[in-house]
Design a protein around this motif. Structure first.
Motif, PDB file in Angstrom:
ATOM      1  N   ARG A   1      -5.579   0.589  -2.730  1.00 42.53           N
ATOM      2  CA  ARG A   1      -5.927  -0.736  -3.302  1.00 42.53           C
ATOM      3  C   ARG A   1      -6.333  -0.594  -4.772  1.00 42.53           C
ATOM      4  O   ARG A   1      -6.005  -1.441  -5.594  1.00 42.53           O
TER       5      ARG A   1
ATOM      6  N   GLY B   1      -9.686  -3.639   2.900  1.00 42.99           N
ATOM      7  CA  GLY B   1      -8.419  -4.385   3.016  1.00 42.99           C
ATOM      8  C   GLY B   1      -8.475  -5.528   4.014  1.00 42.99           C
ATOM      9  O   GLY B   1      -7.440  -5.946   4.542  1.00 42.99           O
TER      10      GLY B   1
ATOM     11  N   LEU C   1       0.795  -3.491   6.033  1.00 42.78           N
ATOM     12  CA  LEU C   1       0.666  -2.555   7.160  1.00 42.78           C
ATOM     13  C   LEU C   1       1.995  -1.905   7.537  1.00 42.78           C
ATOM     14  O   LEU C   1       2.065  -1.101   8.476  1.00 42.78           O
TER      15      LEU C   1
ATOM     16  N   GLY D   1      -4.872  -6.222   3.903  1.00 44.11           N
ATOM     17  CA  GLY D   1      -4.528  -4.867   3.467  1.00 44.11           C
ATOM     18  C   GLY D   1      -4.630  -4.687   1.970  1.00 44.11           C
ATOM     19  O   GLY D   1      -5.186  -3.700   1.507  1.00 44.11           O
TER      20      GLY D   1
ATOM     21  N   CYS E   1      -5.256   2.102   6.116  1.00 46.22           N
ATOM     22  CA  CYS E   1      -5.582   0.985   5.225  1.00 46.22           C
ATOM     23  C   CYS E   1      -7.089   0.918   4.978  1.00 46.22           C
ATOM     24  O   CYS E   1      -7.530   0.729   3.847  1.00 46.22           O
TER      25      CYS E   1
ATOM     26  N   LEU F   1       0.816  -1.220   0.000  1.00 50.50           N
ATOM     27  CA  LEU F   1       0.000   0.000   0.000  1.00 50.50           C
ATOM     28  C   LEU F   1       0.849   1.270   0.000  1.00 50.50           C
ATOM     29  O   LEU F   1       0.313   2.376  -0.037  1.00 50.50           O
TER      30      LEU F   1
END
Ligand code: PLP
Length: 383
Positions: free
Chosen positions: A291, A214, A239, A208, A284, A50
């Motif tokens: 995403r 996530g 994360l 995530g 997240c 991410l």
């Protein structure tokens, strides 16, 4: 030392087989870029899916955590190592994943050892997908019960093994770390339910990067967390932290808290890190754009790689392996890419099966579209 000769021989053999490993000194990490020996490279080998590892909010939360709670936890969670920050992270995980309780562990490796050593009884049987991570395989080898492995994602093989063994624990990954694919959730859970088998899911690479907010690979396929007896994931990937957790029912977590040696006899995570992880979960959950970007990158990579006739594996995730086969060739390609400013490590046996060496491309929300065009163009010119 009587063992020195054996050590030297084994290391020499590793070198000769082109399997010698060495850590790379990363001088600077900036998301999509890494600096090694004064040189910048486009990074396609990280797990910062991410792109949170360099987030200012996370850095601020880590600093605030250190100021509030200090640097270390100073003990096992059952002594003085369970702080307010650990409880906050536990609550956050329970709320996010809609699970009853959570146990925090110092690493994903330790979490998998804990699960396979503590949950099954002597007469139980562990059934592992053949491509499960080393931490699961090693744990199964020394578990208190018998174990066997089934061919990767082969549901009829799993079905016949489940018929042979009552009291089974099926162990699999949500997103396979070296292949990037995911089990068919409805088939997997239907099989477990019909044989009354328990399911242990390692979602280290799914948490995530996939699913609503996530929540993970199971949620991405519309699954219900209630179908998983023990859900494990680590904090070191999407994360952008370190450590791991196991989630499950109040009863299961209480059992692990009483009997899990990797939990009881180990120093708990740094509370400052737990504080930062609370912020990582908030980001997240609410920053869906990360995403979306990852998904766009993975689709673009697949389209371009297919057009370039590169041998891809069937993966729809941020892990996109390009199969090379020969270890020497994979190393050579990785080196040539490096000379052209691209950091893409070759993955060799025993991490992957023999003749399964590959360039494992991992994508991040921080990559830019032109990075992917550049990677494919370079790969095509070298292939
Ligand atoms: C699928 C899987 N499980 C477990 C682990 C181990 O987790 P950790 O790095 O937190 O020890 C890894 C690797 O990091 C992994 O890829």
């Amino acid at each position: 030392m009587h063992a020195s000769r054996r050590f030297r021989q084994a290391i020499e053999q590793r070198r000769q087989q082109q399997l010698y490993r060495q850590p790379t000194l990363i001088e600077q990490y900036q998301g999509r870029l890494v600096q090694v020996a004064g040189q910048q490279y486009l990074n396609f080998s990280g797990n910062d899916y991410l792109g949170l590892a360099q987030s200012d909010q996370l850095k601020a939360a880590l600093s605030e955590g250190a100021l509030r709670f200090g640097s270390g936890s100073s003990g096992s969670p059952v002594l003085t190592g369970f702080h307010y920050a650990h409880q906050a992270l536990t609550d956050k995980l329970c709320d996010w994943l809609q699970v009853e309780d959570v146990l925090l562990l110092s690493s994903g490796f330790a979490a998998n050892q804990l699960l396979l050593h503590t949950l099954p009884d002597k007469q139980d049987h562990l059934l592992l997908d053949k491509l499960c991570h080393a931490s699961l395989i090693d744990a199964a080898l020394t578990a208190p019960c018998s174990y066997s492995r089934f061919s990767h994602q082969d549901w009829s093989a799993l079905d016949s093994k489940l018929r042979q063994h009552s009291n089974s624990w099926v162990v699999t990954e949500g997103v396979f770390s070296m292949d990037g694919d995911s089990p068919d959730w409805s088939r997997l859970t239907a099989l477990c339910a019909s044989h009354q088998a328990e399911l242990i899911l390692d979602d280290a690479h799914g948490l995530g990067q996939s699913g609503p907010e996530g929540r993970g690979s199971w949620a991405a396929q519309g699954g219900n967390v209630a179908g998983i007896s023990a859900l494990m994931a680590n904090f070191g990937k999407a994360l952008a932290g370190q450590g791991a957790f196991v989630a499950g029912s109040t009863l299961l977590i209480d059992y692990l808290r009483q009997f899990g040696r990797h939990y009881i006899y180990s120093t708990s995570l740094s509370p400052a890190l737990c504080w930062a992880l609370c912020t990582a979960i908030d980001l997240c959950r609410k920053e869906q754009w990360r995403r979306d970007k990852l998904q766009q990158h993975s689709e673009l990579f697949r389209r371009l790689a297919t057009e370039a006739e590169l041998p891809l594996l069937p993966s729809a995730t941020a892990i996109q392996p390009v199969l090379v086969g020969d270890t020497e060739k994979a190393l050579m390609l990785s080196e040539q890419l490096k000379q052209r400013g691209i950091w893409l490590s070759a993955i060799r046996p025993p991490t992957v099966p023999r003749h399964g060496a590959r360039l494992r491309v991992t994508l991040s929300a921080l990559h830019q579209t032109e990075d992917i065009y550049h990677l494919i163009k370079t790969l095509r010119s070298l292939w």
